[in-house]
Design an enzyme around this catalytic site. Structure first.
Site: not given
Length: 498
Positions: A373, A376, A443
């Site tokens: 993301n 990160e 996910d």
């Protein structure tokens, strides 16, 4: 006199320049779809000397470098366009992949390249040694962000759906990809967990402390982490094998049953009585999360568990279409295991997609696609993503560091950005109409993207489809999955209003 010359013609001019004490600068490239970034770069190159010679890859060498369908503009046209620039003195077309022969003959005083050839940036420059040997110097011109021929070409192809264009064609192609997801075999490896939801209402503040009192109505359980990736892949029609570790406890037993209920194969689910099954408890009141409590162990898996996992990977890899790594930093995805998994996937020519965690991404090197993301990605590169320039810098830096085919940076309400190893950059807006809960959206993205990759979709189509799937799941409360029916419905709605 034409500025597009043969090498022999340039050699005579080079001798004259040398006798007059002029500094000759040389640069080279494909220069397909000349854009402002090229112009700025060439202007900067000219400022390094008196005469600027541009080496241009021939059509044949461009095809070898970039594949069939390239270049879009024929070599003679590219040469004439370059020659029309006042900062360019001469253009020479060469047939080889690199300009080493031309440089060895001309011996320019300065050889310059763009910032993506800087030391550590990842692109090799074999001709640099030749320049150094005859006493010339190599200059790196800083990368001019926001401009890329490959990105422009990739964007044009994407918008035309790689096959003729139009919104209706994009929609039809994505629908076709969704229909081909069924039956694709996915190996999910990662940190599995149980998500517990305590649902209720807040009616008063506690007299014991200034906190709300939640009156509980019900409790529900869903798979989380890598478990949610597996269930998402199964709900989209994939045949899922799961590798993970649970404890010998009630949570592990409950998670095992959830896998069976969702048609996820658990031959690779290992039980370790020395660690608890990770459980995240979220307290929800009036559809708003009030509190989260985690029960987990983060110690790395033991050697015996790792050996059993490695053995299982070798047993099933030949029948798998795509491998997914879902890293939640709970001890499952140790570096040695991941590197072996990546090597095995490469040996069997299976794409491998990683949803990463942490600041050290070296263990993911060699994966096919990595999907951090925005926060990160910035942390790993040590540069906060604030605008398009920093976004492009971070994406390309990760590509070079990880030696992967693509990096997909998920940016929440801003959408997603795809960075491909061929230089392509595509930004997609978020497709969600209403956002209730972003839990588990990552996910869903990695599961959808991986299945689409297994179905033979182009990377842009994989990311596009994953973006639509995320738009569906954030419209639900709690950890959720998306079905093919919901995804097809989302495509219908989006392209109806597009």
């Amino acid at each position: 006199m034409s500025k597009v010359l043969t090498l022999d013609q340039l050699l005579a001019i080079r001798e004259q320049s040398r006798s007059e004490g002029e500094v000759v600068v040389f640069t080279n490239g494909c220069f397909d779809l000349l854009h402002l970034g090229h112009v700025r770069y060439l202007q900067a190159a000219k400022e390094l000397g008196d005469v600027l010679i541009v080496g241009l890859n021939s059509d044949a060498s461009v095809r070898q470098l970039r594949g069939p369908g390239c270049p879009l503009v024929a070599e003679q046209d590219r040469a004439e366009i370059l020659a029309a620039l006042s900062c360019v003195d001469y253009v020479v077309i060469f047939e080889e992949l690199t300009p080493e022969r031309v440089i060895a003959s001309l011996k320019p005083d300065v050889h310059c390249k763009g910032g993506d050839y800087a030391p550590g940036a990842g692109k090799p420059m074999p001709e640099a040694q030749t320049v150094v040997e005859y006493g010339g110097r190599v200059e790196i011109i800083p990368y001019i962000s926001g401009y890329s021929s490959t990105s422009l070409i990739s964007t044009i192809q994407a918008k035309n759906n790689m096959s003729g264009g139009g919104i209706s064609n994009v929609k039809q192609r994505l629908i076709e990809v969704v229909r081909h997801l069924e039956g694709k075999k996915v190996l999910v490896v990662g940190d599995v967990m149980l998500d517990e939801y305590v649902w209720g209402r807040v009616a008063r503040i506690s007299p014991e402390a200034p906190i709300p009192v939640v009156e509980v109505d019900k409790i529900s359980f869903t798979p989380g982490g890598a478990a949610n990736v597996a269930v998402n892949a199964a709900s989209l029609g994939g045949k899922v094998h799961l590798i993970g570790v649970i404890g010998d406890d009630e949570e592990g037993a409950r998670l095992r049953q959830l896998f069976l209920d969702n048609d996820v194969r658990i031959d690779g689910l290992m039980t370790d009585p020395t660690r608890p099954t990770t459980r995240k408890t979220r307290i929800i009141a009036q559809n708003q999360q009030v509190l989260r409590a985690d029960r987990e162990g983060r110690k790395p898996i033991g050697d015996d568990i790792a050996q059993r996992i490695q053995s299982y990977i070798l047993d099933v890899i030949s029948e798998i279409d795509v491998v997914v790594v879902s890293d939640y930093a709970k001890g499952m995805t140790v570096a040695s295991l991941l590197q072996q998994l990546i090597q095995v996937a490469r040996r069997f020519e299976k794409p491998l997609v990683v949803d990463p965690k942490g600041r050290d991404y070296s263990k993911y090197r060699g994966a096919t696609v990595v999907t951090p993301n925005k926060r990160e990605a910035g942390q790993v590169v040590d540069r906060e993503i604030m605008d398009e320039e920093s976004l492009i810098y971070v994406g390309r830096t990760l590509l070079n560091q990880l030696a992967c085919e693509a990096v997909v940076i998920t940016r929440g309400e801003e959408g997603m950005s795809l960075f491909e190893s061929n230089g392509g950059v595509i930004h997609l807006p978020a497709f969600s109409r209403e956002v209730y809960d972003v839990t588990g959206a990552g996910d869903t993205v990695v599961a959808t993207l991986s299945l689409a990759l297994a179905a033979g979709a182009h990377l842009f189509e994989c990311v596009n489809l994953a973006n639509h799937a995320a738009g569906v799941v954030v419209g639900k409360v709690g950890t959720a999955n998306v079905t093919r029916k919901e995804l097809l419905r989302a495509l219908d709605l989006y392209y109806y209003y597009a």
